[in-house]
Design a protein around this motif. Structure first.
Motif, short mmCIF file in Angstrom:
data_model
loop_
_atom_site.label_atom_id
_atom_site.label_comp_id
_atom_site.label_asym_id
_atom_site.label_seq_id
_atom_site.Cartn_x
_atom_site.Cartn_y
_atom_site.Cartn_z
N ARG A 239 9.84 0.97 6.37
CA ARG A 239 9.23 2.28 6.24
C ARG A 239 7.79 2.27 6.76
O ARG A 239 7.12 3.30 6.80
N GLY A 240 7.27 1.09 7.08
CA GLY A 240 5.91 1.02 7.60
C GLY A 240 4.87 0.69 6.56
O GLY A 240 3.68 0.77 6.83
N ASN A 241 5.32 0.31 5.36
CA ASN A 241 4.37 -0.01 4.31
C ASN A 241 4.10 -1.52 4.18
O ASN A 241 3.38 -1.95 3.30
N PRO B 52 0.84 -1.21 0.00
CA PRO B 52 0.00 0.00 0.00
C PRO B 52 0.88 1.26 0.00
O PRO B 52 1.94 1.26 0.62
N ARG B 53 0.42 2.29 -0.70
CA ARG B 53 1.19 3.54 -0.70
C ARG B 53 1.17 4.20 0.68
O ARG B 53 2.14 4.86 1.07
N ASN B 54 0.05 4.04 1.38
CA ASN B 54 -0.05 4.66 2.70
C ASN B 54 0.50 3.73 3.77
O ASN B 54 0.26 2.53 3.75
N GLN B 55 1.21 4.35 4.72
CA GLN B 55 1.74 3.54 5.80
C GLN B 55 0.61 3.04 6.69
O GLN B 55 -0.42 3.69 6.84
N ASP B 56 0.86 1.85 7.28
CA ASP B 56 -0.10 1.26 8.22
C ASP B 56 -1.51 1.15 7.66
O ASP B 56 -2.48 1.32 8.38
N ASP B 57 -1.60 0.89 6.38
CA ASP B 57 -2.90 0.70 5.74
C ASP B 57 -3.39 -0.69 6.08
O ASP B 57 -2.83 -1.69 5.64
#
Lengths: 256, 637
Positions: free
Chosen positions: B343-345, B296-301
């Protein structure tokens, strides 16, 4: 992946110090087992607990844990490698069991597979059978070009079906006669199908079947239990092929 | 002391032929007077034991499993490379050699690698003659496929079980020699020490795993075919019994460890699901031919993957490497997955997984075509993860898979200890800093069938070995040391299990010496491994006794060796301040963040010498000389 469920189970697991000692089923209550664990990982967790509480862990054979080495195996609630089809024990997962289930875990039982400890048995009889003829007699160095002899795709596929045997011994454990016919037939078929194995086909079938008998395995009476438990789905068609090769060897060849 | 690779003279393409034509031969009548110990029965060990016996030597073969048919070579799925050029697509010995050197990021010895490429074709002939059922085309000739991004189709395969079929071929040859009485087979044995007499490798102490007895075996030469050390990371795709014990026994007796920091992380494995996890399962690399990797482009999605719209998906490999896309080499694919997750993705329960999506491939080719290609892999995934990869994207994450480093050997595959030969994954020689897909099987079998049977001859014929028996003091000393070590584990009565400490070691090595490494992290890792080693010897708890089958006791010995080995590995990673192949030093990268080699300083093999317990090892350097190819920077943009 579903939510991380946990279950509680009761294990009744075979404990036996060695071949000459009497064994028994030991009951172990196991709590909070994640359903995502493999069966062997569940046993790992049980063993960690036994170790820390001063008891001896349950010994069981295992190695690759991806279903190909043939090292693992136990009879789970009466089924060799557990209740799932075409699967080795290491690939069985705890989500296949219900909360509160009682699971009986026993070693392969066969006169030809003496128990070493707990769930570990001695399968060296299988190696002896292969040593008596499960090969093509050729030395490294003299092989012709790999494409010198074309082999039809159909024959190559059948040979591969037979060659997929992992030598785990479930077929023997499931057979009421403890016969090793499926194991023997897989190797005999693979090599009898291929042109490279044909020159020795008669000798091979004769010799491997006789070694099987000498090792203490029983005869085949077409129960088909072996095929049902085989993790690689080796077909009993191979046994028919073995019988053909064996008959040929008995009637038409010069094999003593 | 600079280790001498003893590469023969002459042009590269002629070296091996000349060598074979001029080496000292062992008289056939004398071969039966020589005894050789071969430890390990994977592709390298089984093929070597069988071939040496065929030549007339007396061989003793040892394996840790209950049968020589089970070594972990059996798990190799993809295939075996050979420069046969059957598809007529431009392959040649030179091209395979060049690809292997380049793929290894120019950190292997030219002459060894060229020989490997040369012998690759003989292996296929040998295996077909044994009855290995390789895949075939309709006309009955052997099928080939392209593998791991190679531009030619040179990979031979037997469904997804190539390793199994090749190993069973070698096992059948070995079985024939056992029946002939030329090989004495010792299954369920673990090599517990190497015995040197007058500086020469002359035997081993083998522990019988069933009854705990120490057995003494003497020979004229010892061959180690004991595989790699991937389990230093605890979680890996290796089998549970894979260990570094034999290599460490040799190391403590003076054999050099070469390039231990060169480890390969495979990009497509099933991610970890919990702390109880005992191993990671590899999904064939071929999946990347049709699967698209994204996060996902957004982190923590936390949305389920199918609820994430196309414009919020980051197909990061396709974006970053437009020409190779999802087919970038293993090390690049692995590092990028780690980068995204750090990075959280990342996705999945732990956040350490990325998606491998077949949606577009299924839309394009239909479910049936995809099922025919990957059906067994999809089933395996569904069984382990309990999800349907035809509908939901797979989750994958990199895992330790293969180790390029190992015991240092010369052109003869002999270590710096006379009479100690090392073959297969256990040595360091042919893959440099990164191994190409389908080349491990090739190397194991080349070493065992076609290299060692030649190169061991000159040693046996050309050296004098004092006559000795297993009553020699060196055997007693080694057996006593093994006994002391075994007893100390059992008498310790600590509070932590072997697996628990091994897991902790794995976290340290994986976090600091895994896919990306830096000076501060490695320094900290070294310190923490030392502390953990102390903790292990003081606080490990090993149940049971020494005189029957006791897996915990076996594992304790292996972990002791991993703890010592990990320090050499981390030290090696510390001093190699360049990035190359699987070794990525964050301090050494290009402006675009890719691995940057520093050839002026690090174009060498690092060989580490044991200097005593608790002391840092001594560094030796074997410079790598490239006479035939020009070094270039890899680029997959």
């Amino acid at each position: 992946m579903r939510e991380n469920d946990t279950i509680d189970i009761t294990l009744k697991v075979w404990r036996q110090k060695g071949a000459d000692v009497k064994g028994r089923l030991e009951t172990i209550d196991v709590k909070n087992i994640s359903t995502h664990m493999s069966f062997l990982e569940m046993l790992d967790v049980v063993n960690e607990d036994l170790t820390l509480t001063g008891r001896e862990p349950v010994e069981f054979d295992n190695d690759c844990r991806e279903g190909i080495c043939g090292m693992c195996g136990a009879v789970i609630n009466g089924h060799a490698h557990g209740p799932e089809k075409a699967m080795t024990l290491c690939q069985l997962h705890m989500r296949k069991f219900k909360n509160g289930a009682t699971i009986v875990v026993e070693p392969w039982r066969s006169r030809a597979f003496p128990i070493i400890k707990d769930l570990i048995v001695d399968r060296s009889a299988f190696d002896k059978i292969i040593q008596s003829g499960g090969y093509v007699s050729m030395n490294a160095g003299g092989a012709p070009d790999a494409n010198a002899i074309p082999i039809s795709q159909e024959i190559a596929d059948k040979a591969m079906d037979a060659a997929a045997c992992i030598g785990c011994g479930a077929c023997v454990a499931a057979c009421p006669n403890s016969s090793a016919m499926l194991f023997v037939s897989a190797k005999v078929s693979q090599l009898a199908l291929l042109p490279q194995g044909k020159p020795e086909a008669a000798q091979r079938a004769w010799s491997m079947v006789n070694t099987m008998d000498r090792c203490g395995f029983g005869n085949c009476s077409n129960e088909k239990e072996c095929e049902a438990v085989c993790p690689k789905e080796i077909s009993i068609v191979n046994i028919a092929r073995l019988n053909r090769e064996f008959l040929k060897a008995s009637f038409f060849s010069t094999v003593e | 002391m600079q280790p001498d690779g003893k590469v023969p003279g002459g042009p590269l393409t002629e070296k091996w032929n000349r060598y074979r034509s001029t080496i000292k031969l062992v008289n056939p009548a004398n071969k039966r007077k020589f005894n050789i110990i071969v430890v390990g029965t994977g592709l390298a060990g089984a093929s070597a034991a069988a071939t040496l016996a065929e030549l007339g030597y007396n061989v003793k073969s040892f394996c840790i499993q209950d049968s020589p048919r089970r070594a972990h070579s059996i798990a190799a799925q993809g295939g075996i490379n050979a420069a046969k050029n059957y598809p007529n697509d431009g392959d040649s010995t030179w091209r395979l050699f060049y690809d292997t050197i380049k793929g290894g990021d120019y950190r292997s010895r030219e002459a060894n690698t060229y020989r490997l490429a040369q012998l690759s074709t003989n292996i296929i002939d040998q295996c077909v003659a044994q009855g290995v059922p390789f895949a075939r085309d309709y006309g009955g000739l052997l099928a080939n496929r392209s593998f791991g991004g190679a531009q030619v189709s040179r990979t031979f395969y037997a469904r997804g079980q190539t390793g199994q079929q090749l190993l069973l071929g070698a096992y059948s040859s070995l079985s024939r020699q056992i029946a002939a009485g030329k090989v004495l087979m010792f299954p369920r044995r673990e090599m517990s020490d190497l015995v040197l007499i007058d500086g020469q490798a002359r035997g081993i102490i083998a522990r019988n795993l069933v009854n705990g007895e120490y057995e003494r075996h003497i020979a004229d030469a010892v061959v180690l075919a004991t595989g790699g050390y991937g389990n230093v990371f605890y979680l890996s795709t290796n089998a549970t019994s894979c260990n570094v014990g034999a290599a460490m026994h040799a190391y403590r007796k003076g054999a050099f460890l070469a390039n231990p920091c060169f480890t390969q992380i495979h990009p497509t494995c099933i991610p970890q699901s919990g702390d109880y996890q005992s191993k990671l399962t590899l999904m064939s690399e071929s999946l990347r031919n049709d699967g698209r990797v994204w996060v996902p482009r957004n982190q923590d999605d936390k949305r389920p993957p199918n609820a994430i719209p196309e414009n919020e998906r980051n197909y990061y490999l396709e974006e970053k490497y437009p020409s190779f896309g999802n087919l970038v080499p293993r090390d690049v694919a692995s590092r990028n997955a780690k980068e995204q997750c750090d990075r959280g993705n990342g996705v999945g329960a732990t956040g350490y997984a990325v998606y491998l999506d077949f949606k577009d491939a299924i839309k394009r080719d239909g479910k049936d075509v995809i099922a025919k290609k990957y059906g067994n892999l999809f089933d395996m995934y569904a069984n382990i993860i309990d999800d349907d990869p035809y509908k939901t994207p797979m989750m994958i994450y990199p895992a330790s898979h293969y180790t390029m480093g190992g015991l240092w050997v010369d052109y003869d595959l002999m270590s710096n200890v006379p009479g100690l030969f090392v073959i297969g994954e256990a040595n360091f020689s042919d893959h440099g800093a990164n191994r190409l897909g389908a080349s491990a099987l090739m190397q194991g079998l080349a070493d065992g069938y076609f290299v060692l049977p030649y190169t061991i001859g000159p040693y046996l014929a050309g050296t004098v070995r004092p006559s000795a028996t297993t009553d020699h003091p060196a055997f007693k000393e080694a057996a006593d040391a093994v006994d002391t070590r075994i007893k100390s584990f059992l008498n310790n009565k600590g509070k932590r299990t072997v697996d628990e400490i091994h897991r902790e070691l794995g976290q340290i090595t994986w976090n600091y010496c895994g896919m990306a490494r830096n000076e501060a992290g490695l320094t900290e890792a070294l310190q923490r491994i030392k502390e953990l080693q102390t903790e292990f010897w003081e606080n490990v708890r090993v149940p049971g006794s020494a005189d029957d089958y006791n897996l915990s006791l076996q594992k304790a010995g292996r972990l002791a060796d991993f703890l010592e080995f990990a320090q050499v590995m981390v030290t090696d990673a510390l001093v190699r301040k360049e990035s190359c192949g699987g070794h990525f030093r964050e301090e050494s990268k290009t402006e675009e963040g890719e691995a940057l080699r520093i050839d002026e300083e690090y174009c060498h093999t690092a060989a580490w010498e044991y200097k005593g317990s608790g002391k840092p090892p001594e560094f030796h350097k074997e410079p790598l000389v490239f006479e035939n190819i020009a070094l270039t920077q890899r680029s997959y943009k």
